[in-house]
Design a protein around this motif. Sequence first.
Motif, mmCIF file in Angstrom:
data_model
loop_
_atom_site.group_PDB
_atom_site.id
_atom_site.type_symbol
_atom_site.label_atom_id
_atom_site.label_comp_id
_atom_site.label_asym_id
_atom_site.label_seq_id
_atom_site.Cartn_x
_atom_site.Cartn_y
_atom_site.Cartn_z
ATOM 1 N N LEU A 1 6.226 7.479 5.274
ATOM 2 C CA LEU A 1 6.798 7.078 6.791
ATOM 3 C C LEU A 1 7.626 8.557 7.014
ATOM 4 O O LEU A 1 8.766 8.800 6.421
ATOM 5 N N VAL B 1 6.964 2.959 -0.621
ATOM 6 C CA VAL B 1 7.096 3.853 0.794
ATOM 7 C C VAL B 1 7.750 5.011 0.234
ATOM 8 O O VAL B 1 8.841 5.047 -0.581
ATOM 9 N N VAL C 1 2.395 4.469 0.960
ATOM 10 C CA VAL C 1 2.415 4.978 2.360
ATOM 11 C C VAL C 1 3.742 6.008 2.442
ATOM 12 O O VAL C 1 4.560 5.863 1.929
ATOM 13 N N ASP D 1 7.101 8.315 12.690
ATOM 14 C CA ASP D 1 6.692 6.890 12.512
ATOM 15 C C ASP D 1 8.078 6.039 13.131
ATOM 16 O O ASP D 1 7.861 5.169 13.803
ATOM 17 N N GLN E 1 3.708 -1.323 8.482
ATOM 18 C CA GLN E 1 4.710 -0.773 7.344
ATOM 19 C C GLN E 1 5.971 -0.511 7.873
ATOM 20 O O GLN E 1 6.986 -0.827 7.251
ATOM 21 N N ASP F 1 0.718 -1.236 0.090
ATOM 22 C CA ASP F 1 0.127 0.116 -0.002
ATOM 23 C C ASP F 1 0.932 1.101 0.030
ATOM 24 O O ASP F 1 1.699 1.560 0.931
ATOM 25 N N SER G 1 2.596 6.465 15.432
ATOM 26 C CA SER G 1 2.709 6.148 14.133
ATOM 27 C C SER G 1 1.437 5.371 13.835
ATOM 28 O O SER G 1 0.935 4.432 14.521
ATOM 29 N N LYS G 2 0.944 5.848 12.831
ATOM 30 C CA LYS G 2 -0.342 5.335 12.159
ATOM 31 C C LYS G 2 -0.202 4.067 11.113
ATOM 32 O O LYS G 2 -0.955 3.524 10.614
ATOM 33 N N HIS G 3 1.335 3.702 10.824
ATOM 34 C CA HIS G 3 1.481 3.014 9.876
ATOM 35 C C HIS G 3 2.425 1.973 10.508
ATOM 36 O O HIS G 3 3.717 1.564 9.931
ATOM 37 N N LYS G 4 1.967 1.319 11.677
ATOM 38 C CA LYS G 4 3.003 0.522 12.464
ATOM 39 C C LYS G 4 3.388 -0.740 11.691
ATOM 40 O O LYS G 4 4.678 -1.274 11.731
#
Length: 436
Positions: free
Chosen positions: A46, A74, A44, A94, A326, A42, A321-324
Amino acid sequence: MRCKQAMMSIIALLMVSACNGAGGPGRETPKEEGAVPVSKKDPVELTIYNVDKHPEERFMVEYGNKIKEIFPHVTVKYLTGDLEALVTSGTEIDLILTSIGLTNNAVIKYHFQHDITDLMKKYNYNTSRLEPSTVAIQKDLANGGMYGLPVRTSTMALFYNKDIFDKFGVPYPAEGMTWDDLYELSRKLTRVDSGVQYYGYIMSPGHMLSHNQLSLPAVNSKTNEILFTGDKYAALVQNWLRFFKLPGMETYKDAMSTNTAIHKAAFTKTQNAAMFAFSTVWRDAEMSDVNWDVVPLPSFKEAKGVGPQSYPAYFYLTSQSKHKEQAFEIMSYFTTDEFQLFTSRMGLPPIVTNPDVLKEFGKGSEYAEFYKGKNIKALVPASYAAAIPKTEYSSIAEKHVVAAMKEMIFNNKDTNSALRESADAAKKEIESIQVK
């Protein structure tokens, strides 16, 4: 000026190497299992904060180009600078890259810590591949959990100027020496010749204390009790003090300075220091002006063959982090044999125990000239000493030990009195911070 010009172009060469991939032509990457989660692919962004404040070009060479290559979905936003200002402004981070020594001030202080144990279980992450002390440090820090994954490490080694040894007909330091052996070499080399004062051995005392081979802490990591007044710690200090009490060493007024630039200059610029204990990742361009080599630090009689402590750097997944998943995916990749092989060839001591990775240390083409003919195996100890747990008060306690050492060297204060007075000062400073 043997290869200074080559060293000055090292970043450009590194960037070419990084873009060419970890394995390189004609090489096979060691195989492993279960180290990296399956990518979600996806797109994203970071945000990565580097406590060391390295320029983005260096980050890209060491990490960023690999992220682009392996994780093209990424996008990395790279940050350095004032962390407190970033926190105050509401910037979301992140991943944080920092050494263990700065972890408390960069991670714990701002409540960024996040236990990644569940993610490790979910993706069957195997910590047995990692150098054990780097895991033990995290287990202690997180009370049995893990906040971060190690990505590189360093320790201390003994660099020496071959020309000074040759000048005075003294044999080079050798692997397997004790501190008593080193003292004898230092005694022979601390002398005046043609009006120049030579120093046998110099060091940064703060670094030596934090890496000490006997794994003696200056402060209790759980109770904050000052521990450096005991007999074992006093003996540790006295072992080093004798080097600085040799006739002639009194002229080295910066002997107890923790400013490593001063000691590096004595070794590389004035070149009147025969031996210098310093970091295994030391690769300054100025070193190319010195006919140097390196051996492991001498060992203590009671800890024969035990090297200094590992000083690892970690990537920490932050609590905000909202993308743990990844972010964990990337952290995990940095601990793979593939990536560690890439950094090992760069001359950065790996944190995996795979011998195929270790034997490639320093063999990357960009460092071939710099390390040519050098005893580079000395830069990766056969065994590290057990790691001392680091707290926000460790550096404070060690600072006061150094103050005591100064009193012993320059004011002839006895060891017990100097350490006792410094312990009182350390206790007061720690207590003053705790009440704030």
